[in-house]
Design an enzyme around this catalytic site. Structure first.
Site, mmCIF file in Angstrom:
data_model
loop_
_atom_site.group_PDB
_atom_site.id
_atom_site.type_symbol
_atom_site.label_atom_id
_atom_site.label_comp_id
_atom_site.label_asym_id
_atom_site.label_seq_id
_atom_site.Cartn_x
_atom_site.Cartn_y
_atom_site.Cartn_z
ATOM 1 N N GLY A 152 5.413 4.335 4.935
ATOM 2 C CA GLY A 152 5.150 4.296 3.503
ATOM 3 C C GLY A 152 4.994 2.877 2.984
ATOM 4 O O GLY A 152 5.264 1.899 3.689
ATOM 5 N N ASN A 206 -1.298 3.321 -11.443
ATOM 6 C CA ASN A 206 -0.929 2.172 -10.626
ATOM 7 C C ASN A 206 -2.083 1.796 -9.689
ATOM 8 O O ASN A 206 -2.613 2.643 -8.982
ATOM 9 C CB ASN A 206 0.309 2.585 -9.818
ATOM 10 C CG ASN A 206 0.719 1.557 -8.790
ATOM 11 O OD1 ASN A 206 0.418 0.377 -8.944
ATOM 12 N ND2 ASN A 206 1.416 2.001 -7.758
ATOM 13 N N ASN A 221 -11.513 4.286 -0.197
ATOM 14 C CA ASN A 221 -10.932 5.309 0.672
ATOM 15 C C ASN A 221 -11.994 6.093 1.420
ATOM 16 O O ASN A 221 -11.716 6.717 2.431
ATOM 17 C CB ASN A 221 -10.094 6.293 -0.155
ATOM 18 C CG ASN A 221 -8.924 5.598 -0.840
ATOM 19 O OD1 ASN A 221 -8.095 4.985 -0.176
ATOM 20 N ND2 ASN A 221 -8.881 5.655 -2.146
ATOM 21 N N ARG A 239 -9.869 9.036 5.454
ATOM 22 C CA ARG A 239 -11.057 9.597 4.810
ATOM 23 C C ARG A 239 -12.343 8.802 5.068
ATOM 24 O O ARG A 239 -13.413 9.186 4.618
ATOM 25 C CB ARG A 239 -10.809 9.740 3.304
ATOM 26 C CG ARG A 239 -9.958 10.963 2.983
ATOM 27 C CD ARG A 239 -9.691 11.077 1.509
ATOM 28 N NE ARG A 239 -8.789 10.056 1.028
ATOM 29 C CZ ARG A 239 -8.696 9.689 -0.252
ATOM 30 N NH1 ARG A 239 -9.490 10.227 -1.146
ATOM 31 N NH2 ARG A 239 -7.826 8.768 -0.619
ATOM 32 N N ALA A 297 -2.046 -1.709 6.876
ATOM 33 C CA ALA A 297 -1.602 -0.914 8.027
ATOM 34 C C ALA A 297 -2.122 0.510 7.994
ATOM 35 O O ALA A 297 -2.103 1.208 9.003
ATOM 36 C CB ALA A 297 -0.073 -0.905 8.088
ATOM 37 N N LYS A 319 -9.934 0.382 8.704
ATOM 38 C CA LYS A 319 -10.553 0.418 7.383
ATOM 39 C C LYS A 319 -10.752 -0.990 6.827
ATOM 40 O O LYS A 319 -11.811 -1.304 6.262
ATOM 41 C CB LYS A 319 -9.702 1.247 6.409
ATOM 42 C CG LYS A 319 -10.296 1.289 5.014
ATOM 43 C CD LYS A 319 -9.708 2.390 4.171
ATOM 44 C CE LYS A 319 -8.557 1.884 3.349
ATOM 45 N NZ LYS A 319 -8.138 2.884 2.353
HETATM 46 C C1 UD1 Z 1 -0.536 4.133 -3.621
HETATM 47 C C2 UD1 Z 1 0.558 4.159 -4.681
HETATM 48 C C3 UD1 Z 1 0.027 4.809 -5.951
HETATM 49 C C4 UD1 Z 1 -1.228 4.110 -6.432
HETATM 50 C C5 UD1 Z 1 -2.269 4.069 -5.306
HETATM 51 C C6 UD1 Z 1 -3.445 3.205 -5.713
HETATM 52 C C7 UD1 Z 1 2.664 4.398 -3.443
HETATM 53 C C8 UD1 Z 1 3.736 5.327 -3.026
HETATM 54 N N1 UD1 Z 1 1.694 4.905 -4.180
HETATM 55 O O1 UD1 Z 1 -0.806 5.480 -3.262
HETATM 56 O O2 UD1 Z 1 1.016 4.750 -6.952
HETATM 57 O O3 UD1 Z 1 -1.761 4.754 -7.568
HETATM 58 O O4 UD1 Z 1 -1.692 3.473 -4.125
HETATM 59 O O5 UD1 Z 1 -4.433 3.252 -4.704
HETATM 60 O O6 UD1 Z 1 2.734 3.245 -3.139
HETATM 61 N N2 UD1 Z 1 0.029 1.170 3.630
HETATM 62 C C9 UD1 Z 1 0.663 0.519 4.651
HETATM 63 N N3 UD1 Z 1 1.687 1.147 5.325
HETATM 64 C C10 UD1 Z 1 2.083 2.403 4.996
HETATM 65 C C11 UD1 Z 1 1.420 3.070 3.951
HETATM 66 C C12 UD1 Z 1 0.408 2.427 3.268
HETATM 67 O O7 UD1 Z 1 0.325 -0.623 4.991
HETATM 68 O O8 UD1 Z 1 3.018 2.904 5.660
HETATM 69 C C13 UD1 Z 1 -1.028 0.450 2.898
HETATM 70 C C14 UD1 Z 1 -2.395 1.096 3.029
HETATM 71 O O9 UD1 Z 1 -3.105 0.546 4.117
HETATM 72 C C15 UD1 Z 1 -3.036 0.725 1.691
HETATM 73 C C16 UD1 Z 1 -1.855 0.638 0.723
HETATM 74 O O10 UD1 Z 1 -0.712 0.477 1.529
HETATM 75 O O11 UD1 Z 1 -3.660 -0.521 1.760
HETATM 76 C C17 UD1 Z 1 -1.743 1.862 -0.152
HETATM 77 O O12 UD1 Z 1 -1.455 2.991 0.663
HETATM 78 P P1 UD1 Z 1 -2.064 4.418 0.384
HETATM 79 O O13 UD1 Z 1 -1.619 5.362 1.442
HETATM 80 O O14 UD1 Z 1 -3.510 4.310 0.137
HETATM 81 O O15 UD1 Z 1 -1.282 4.805 -0.960
HETATM 82 P P2 UD1 Z 1 -1.674 5.906 -1.979
HETATM 83 O O16 UD1 Z 1 -1.127 7.214 -1.532
HETATM 84 O O17 UD1 Z 1 -3.096 5.826 -2.303
HETATM 85 CA CA CA Z 2 -5.053 4.462 -1.566
#
Ligand code: UD1
Ligand code: CA
Length: 459
Positions: free
Chosen positions: A77, A168, A225, A15, A10, A22
């Site tokens: 989130g 993670n 990313n 970036r 989602a 993406k």
């Molecule tokens: C997340 C992790 C972090 C980890 C990192 C690895 C959390 C809070 N943090 O951070 O510990 O080291 O990934 O890359 O989980 N997404 C959704 N809906 C949302 C938000 C995100 O579907 O509301 C999806 C994104 O598309 C992506 C994944 O979840 O595929 C990770 O989200 P992202 O925002 O990249 O998390 P990070 O801040 O990188």
């Molecule tokens: Ca990420």
């Protein structure tokens, strides 16, 4: 225990600085979403739920029928995303694997190892981790006496926690029911005011459940990313494809300069030369020699065929056929066994029959050429009258003279000839010679006459 998978797709991918979703960017011929579905299938899931949001309709349209697609709107989130993902599963008394859609390098061995450790440790959650020389930006794995106690995001970490190099990957295995209960207790009390999936770990640990972790090779943790990461990931995926082919018996002069999509196949005994691109579903049979400088998309290259310096798009090159240099085979080009299409020749929607040759500088479109025929240099099938396309038929053992214009619809019979430079507007019967050009006339003494006139004018 049965496995279900939730794929997180989602996120906005800010970036990437590109308009589209993406998850639909491609690496080695597969979208990031497709790569994650392949990883998911490695655990034989009973169900897959894909969470879409940003550009959700695009992403959803490229999901296979068998997966359930759920929309997360707004995106609050990763914890919220998984909560939405769970609603796409018909049962959650399963092991639930969480996969982000931007991690195509996770190997099938690693994801299976995660499940195996999860089961062996009787864990409520098992986290896939990597150790990074520069862990900045990632969630850190917090351990006390070796046991995982939580994951802390960079933004929320203390200076001491920021020193931790185990991070993670966002790939996890959970007990589905415990995951759902823990997610209901996650709050958005953090720097980003988001519901963090990572907070589930602390909740499970505080309830005295086991949380395990498996550290995988660092490169598997590369997420996409940015376009730089997409290029890096693509190069690693292509390297894996080439390495597998080399081991199976394919020969490559310089594997760094051969670009093969995940959907292409190359049989052992084939040879690939530099700057060869085998894209889409292209297949290359044994003994074929492809390259240098060939781009083949969704095409078939037969056994012992040779293709060099050419572009093929949805074309078929039969066994022992010979293509190039500098040929363009467009959709529907169908070269039969032993056929030859040589330098500067374009072929579209046409059959070039067994052992027939189009050696130089020609355009063959909407044509059917029989067996053992020869098409002289610079022949053109004039297939388009400005409104419609018309067919040209050429029989077996025909000899089409150089620079013949075949004004379609037209048929050249078996064993028939055309005179060089002819414009052929009528059918040529079997065994006949078709001549369509004006007779030559010589003007005797022409040079002498010109010279005299020039002298007179000068006086
Ligand atoms: C997340 C992790 C972090 C980890 C990192 C690895 C959390 C809070 N943090 O951070 O510990 O080291 O990934 O890359 O989980 N997404 C959704 N809906 C949302 C938000 C995100 O579907 O509301 C999806 C994104 O598309 C992506 C994944 O979840 O595929 C990770 O989200 P992202 O925002 O990249 O998390 P990070 O801040 O990188
Ligand atoms: Ca990420």
């Amino acid at each position: 225990m049965r496995n279900s998978v939730i794929i997180l797709a989602a996120g906005k991918g800010t970036r990437m600085h590109t308009e589209g979703a993406k998850a639909l960017h491609t690496a080695a011929g597969r979208s990031l979403l497709d790569w994650s579905l392949h990883i998911a299938n490695a655990v034989d899931p009973v169900e897959i739920s894909v969470v879409v949001g940003h550009r959700g309709e695009q992403v959803s349209a490229s999901c296979p029928e068998a997966v359930s697609v759920v929309t997360q709107e707004p995106q609050l989130g990763t914890g919220h995303a998984v909560q939405v993902g769970l609603t796409g599963l018909s049962a959650i008394d399963t092991t639930v694997v969480v996969l982000p859609a931007d991690m195509p390098l996770i190997s099938h061995e690693s994801i299976r190892a995660l499940i195996a450790v999860h089961a062996a440790e009787n864990a409520a959650a098992t986290i896939m981790t990597v150790e990074l020389a520069d862990p900045s930006g990632y969630g850190r794995i917090v351990r006390i006496d070796g046991e995982v106690t939580g994951i802390v995001e960079e933004r929320d970490a203390t200076d001491d926690q920021r020193q931790i190099v185990e991070v993670n990957t966002s790939v996890y295995v959970f007990d589905g029911l415990l995951l759902q209960a823990a997610l209901a207790r996650v709050t958005n009390d953090n720097v980003q005011s988001e519901y963090y999936l990572t907070d589930v770990v602390e909740i499970l640990v505080s309830d005295r459940h086991t949380v395990a972790a498996v550290t995988v090779p660092t490169h598997e943790g590369i997420g996409v990313n940015t376009h730089a990461q997409l290029a890096e990931v693509s190069s690693i995926l292509r390297g894996r494809i080439n390495m597998d082919l080399l081991e199976s018996g394919v020969s490559m002069l310089d594997p760094m300069r051969v670009y093969i999509d995940a959907g292409a196949t190359v049989a052992p005994g084939a040879t690939l030369l530099p700057d060869t691109y085998l894209l889409g579903t292209t297949s290359v049979a044994s003994g074929a020699r492809v390259g240098p400088d060939v781009e083949a998309t969704d095409s078939v290259i037969g056994a012992d065929a040779t293709v060099k310096y050419s572009v093929l798009d949805r074309a078929t090159v039969g066994p022992r056929a010979n293509v190039g240099p500098y040929s363009h085979l467009r959709p529907g080009a169908d070269l039969r066994e032993g056929a030859k299409v040589g330098s500067y020749v374009e072929v579209k929607a046409s059959i070039v029959g067994k052992n027939s040759k189009v050696p130089h500088l020609s355009y063959i479109g909407d044509a059917e050429i029989g067996e053992d025929s020869n098409i002289g240099a610079a022949t053109v099938t004039v297939n388009y009258d400005g409104y419609k396309k018309h067919k040209t038929k050429i029989g077996d053992r025909a000899r089409v003279g150089s620079d013949t214009m075949l004004i379609a619809p037209v048929t050249i019979g078996d064993d028939a000839y055309t005179g060089a430079g002819s414009v052929i507007t009528h059918d040529v019967p079997d065994g006949a010679l078709g001549l369509g050009r004006s007779d030559q006339r010589n003007v005797e003494g022409y040079a002498e006459k010109r010279r005299r006139r020039a002298e007179e004018e000068a006086d």
